[in-house]
Design a protein around this motif. Sequence first.
Motif, short mmCIF file in Angstrom:
data_model
loop_
_atom_site.label_atom_id
_atom_site.label_comp_id
_atom_site.label_asym_id
_atom_site.label_seq_id
_atom_site.Cartn_x
_atom_site.Cartn_y
_atom_site.Cartn_z
N HIS A 149 10.69 10.66 -22.07
CA HIS A 149 12.02 10.80 -21.44
C HIS A 149 12.56 9.50 -20.86
O HIS A 149 13.56 9.52 -20.16
CB HIS A 149 12.02 11.86 -20.35
N ILE A 150 11.89 8.40 -21.10
CA ILE A 150 12.46 7.13 -20.67
C ILE A 150 13.17 6.56 -21.88
O ILE A 150 12.55 6.28 -22.91
CB ILE A 150 11.37 6.14 -20.20
N ILE A 151 14.50 6.44 -21.76
CA ILE A 151 15.28 6.04 -22.92
C ILE A 151 15.34 4.52 -23.00
O ILE A 151 15.74 3.87 -22.04
CB ILE A 151 16.73 6.55 -22.78
N SER A 167 16.92 -2.50 -7.99
CA SER A 167 17.19 -1.12 -7.63
C SER A 167 17.80 -0.35 -8.82
O SER A 167 18.67 -0.87 -9.51
CB SER A 167 18.15 -1.14 -6.44
N GLY A 168 17.29 0.83 -9.06
CA GLY A 168 17.87 1.69 -10.10
C GLY A 168 17.41 1.37 -11.52
O GLY A 168 17.97 1.89 -12.48
N THR A 169 16.38 0.54 -11.68
CA THR A 169 15.94 0.19 -13.03
C THR A 169 14.95 1.21 -13.62
O THR A 169 14.59 1.12 -14.79
CB THR A 169 15.26 -1.20 -13.08
N GLY A 170 14.48 2.15 -12.79
CA GLY A 170 13.59 3.17 -13.31
C GLY A 170 12.15 3.02 -12.85
O GLY A 170 11.22 3.47 -13.53
N LYS A 171 11.94 2.41 -11.69
CA LYS A 171 10.56 2.18 -11.22
C LYS A 171 9.83 3.50 -10.96
O LYS A 171 8.69 3.68 -11.37
CB LYS A 171 10.58 1.31 -9.94
N GLU A 172 10.53 4.41 -10.30
CA GLU A 172 9.86 5.68 -10.01
C GLU A 172 9.62 6.48 -11.29
O GLU A 172 8.59 7.13 -11.45
CB GLU A 172 10.71 6.49 -9.01
N LEU A 173 10.60 6.41 -12.19
CA LEU A 173 10.46 7.10 -13.47
C LEU A 173 9.20 6.62 -14.20
O LEU A 173 8.42 7.41 -14.74
CB LEU A 173 11.71 6.78 -14.30
N ASN A 197 11.63 -3.78 -4.89
CA ASN A 197 12.74 -4.45 -5.56
C ASN A 197 13.02 -5.81 -4.92
O ASN A 197 14.00 -6.46 -5.21
CB ASN A 197 14.01 -3.59 -5.60
N LEU A 227 21.76 5.22 -23.54
CA LEU A 227 21.66 5.81 -22.20
C LEU A 227 22.91 6.63 -21.91
O LEU A 227 22.83 7.74 -21.37
CB LEU A 227 21.49 4.72 -21.14
N PHE A 255 22.99 10.55 -20.94
CA PHE A 255 23.54 11.11 -19.69
C PHE A 255 24.72 12.04 -19.97
O PHE A 255 24.92 13.03 -19.27
CB PHE A 255 23.93 9.98 -18.73
N ILE A 312 20.49 1.50 -13.97
CA ILE A 312 20.63 2.78 -14.66
C ILE A 312 21.12 3.88 -13.72
O ILE A 312 21.87 4.75 -14.12
CB ILE A 312 19.33 3.14 -15.37
N ARG A 313 20.70 3.78 -12.45
CA ARG A 313 21.18 4.80 -11.53
C ARG A 313 22.70 4.75 -11.42
O ARG A 313 23.36 5.79 -11.40
CB ARG A 313 20.56 4.63 -10.14
N GLU A 325 24.16 6.30 -14.49
CA GLU A 325 23.97 7.75 -14.44
C GLU A 325 24.98 8.41 -13.49
O GLU A 325 25.62 9.40 -13.84
CB GLU A 325 22.53 8.07 -13.99
N1 LIG Z 1 15.21 4.29 -19.19
C1 LIG Z 1 15.72 5.35 -18.58
N2 LIG Z 1 16.04 6.46 -19.27
C2 LIG Z 1 16.56 7.52 -18.66
N3 LIG Z 1 16.81 7.59 -17.36
C3 LIG Z 1 16.51 6.53 -16.60
C4 LIG Z 1 15.94 5.36 -17.17
N4 LIG Z 1 15.72 4.48 -16.17
C5 LIG Z 1 16.15 5.04 -15.05
N5 LIG Z 1 16.63 6.29 -15.28
C6 LIG Z 1 17.20 7.21 -14.28
O1 LIG Z 1 17.89 6.39 -13.35
C7 LIG Z 1 17.69 6.84 -12.03
C8 LIG Z 1 17.06 5.76 -11.20
O2 LIG Z 1 15.70 5.58 -11.58
P1 LIG Z 1 14.53 5.36 -10.51
O3 LIG Z 1 14.75 6.20 -9.32
O4 LIG Z 1 13.25 5.49 -11.23
O5 LIG Z 1 14.83 3.84 -10.16
P2 LIG Z 1 14.12 2.88 -9.09
O6 LIG Z 1 13.84 1.62 -9.80
O7 LIG Z 1 12.99 3.61 -8.45
O8 LIG Z 1 15.30 2.62 -8.07
P3 LIG Z 1 15.22 2.18 -6.49
O9 LIG Z 1 14.70 0.78 -6.46
O10 LIG Z 1 16.65 2.24 -6.10
O11 LIG Z 1 14.35 3.18 -5.83
C9 LIG Z 1 16.85 8.09 -12.13
O12 LIG Z 1 17.68 9.23 -12.14
C10 LIG Z 1 16.15 7.94 -13.46
O13 LIG Z 1 15.84 9.18 -14.02
#
Ligand SMILES: Nc1ncnc2c1ncn2[C@@H]1O[C@H](COP(=O)(O)OP(=O)(O)OP(=O)(O)O)[C@@H](O)[C@H]1O
Length: 458
Positions: free
Chosen positions: A143-145, A174-180, A285, A325, A329, A361-362, A365
């Motif tokens: 699910h990581i696109i 921030s918002g690059t998908g680290k938690e994902l 970040n 992406l 979305f 990405i956030r 989205e």
């Molecule tokens: N490659 C991807 N494909 C699909 N969805 C993504 C992708 N990367 C990020 N997202 C979506 O973007 C949003 C932000 O991702 P996430 O919370 O993992 O970012 P983060 O790096 O932890 O941000 P922060 O530093 O702000 O905490 C989430 O809703 C996540 O599902």
Amino acid sequence: MEIKRTILIVDDELGARESLGVILEDEYQVISVASGKEALEVLRKEPVDLVLLDVNMPEMDGIEVLKKVKTLDDEIDVVMVSALNTARKAVDAIKFGAYDYVTKPYEPEEILSTVAQVMERRNLYRKLDYLRKQVEESRGFDHIISQNEKMLEIFQLIKKVALTSTNIMITGESGTGKELIARSIHRTGNRQEGPFVAINCAAIPSELMESEMFGHERGAFTGAHSRTIGKFEYANGGTLFLDEISALRSDLQAKLLRVLQEREIERIGSNKPIKVDIRVISATNTNLENAVSQGKFRQDLYFRLNVVPIYIPPLRERKGDIPILARHFINKFNTAFNKKVPGFTGKALNALAKYYWPGNIRELENLIERLVVLSTGEEQIDLQEMPLEILTGPDSEIQISEVEKLGLVRVRGAIEKRIVTNILEATDWNQSEAAKILKVNRNTLIQKAKQLGILLKK
Ligand SMILES: Nc1ncnc2c1ncn2[C@@H]1O[C@H](COP(=O)(O)OP(=O)(O)OP(=O)(O)O)[C@@H](O)[C@H]1O
Ligand SMILES: [Mg+2]
């Protein structure tokens, strides 16, 4: 030139092998053997597309060989060749996975057309396989696109490290998908049955942090009315995600280091150590190396946490991902809000590609969520619906004709927002300093920021 497909002829009679060979050798690569045993030897060594298999053979009969071929490699096609008196057996062979059968005596055309059918089917399957693989790749991983090369490397790395328990540090804006990514490592690995527990080190008030991490016994401090289990204990057997690790207070950095070394924790107010088995994934970040060199973050802890570093590039460095992406979305929010937005016009997609995406990405989205909610019809999203930041961003050719339609108030807002944000960033979000440069007083700046939707840090 097309590569010739390979056919293996298995028949104990030399004459039968030769006549099949003559029919087929113009178009195909032909191998002939006299027994099932030899056939299996060939199949173990050579890629074969089709086996033409005699039913009636002295040692191992055709049905026997068929079963062995299919266990060896289910993808090899087999056509049975039988004399009239064993036709019954040939029909039965279909049950065991033979594709078809021909009976002797046969016309050459009959053989050629049966073989051609098999080969056509194989071509089709091969194409399907290829297409399926392409679709999977374009969807990314778990699910990581992404189709970006650096991201694909990260997916490979995830698959590898997921199977270990080494600590991982994920960095990226921030918002690059680290938690994902962190969740994906947990889901893919051998701790998937265990819990995934997240602590945001920046969001929890510092005086509560220790108890949040380690838990406390009843009466350990004023207000500790009952025993509480900490996140480290909850994460036992699973993964602990320490988000925004740079915000961790220095005394807690020391405690965390000890937990990682000793693999045990103590609840506040207790001196009984509790064994814990956790894999720590941390995320930040900010540049933690800088923090280390400035003495704000312990170097020994940094090394412990950063065994495997994963850096996620910002969206602006993988703009090729924007269209996929966006599609992802659009689909997601169409489903969520029961809408039928077909996507973006070419111009609108272009504008998305030119934007700087500070929120990565956030931000994309959130934007698409808003656009889908606001859309009324089933039309493509066009430039007029796009927010001004995108139309007037640093890289975008400002499309005056489009902006004109939006009216002065919105245009002014967008430009003000850009200027105020720039100055705040340049002054490291120092409000007094920024206000001085902007020639307004500090309260006006605060008000303006609020009105423009700028989140003031600190
Ligand atoms: N490659 C991807 N494909 C699909 N969805 C993504 C992708 N990367 C990020 N997202 C979506 O973007 C949003 C932000 O991702 P996430 O919370 O993992 O970012 P983060 O790096 O932890 O941000 P922060 O530093 O702000 O905490 C989430 O809703 C996540 O599902
Ligand atoms: Mg996050």
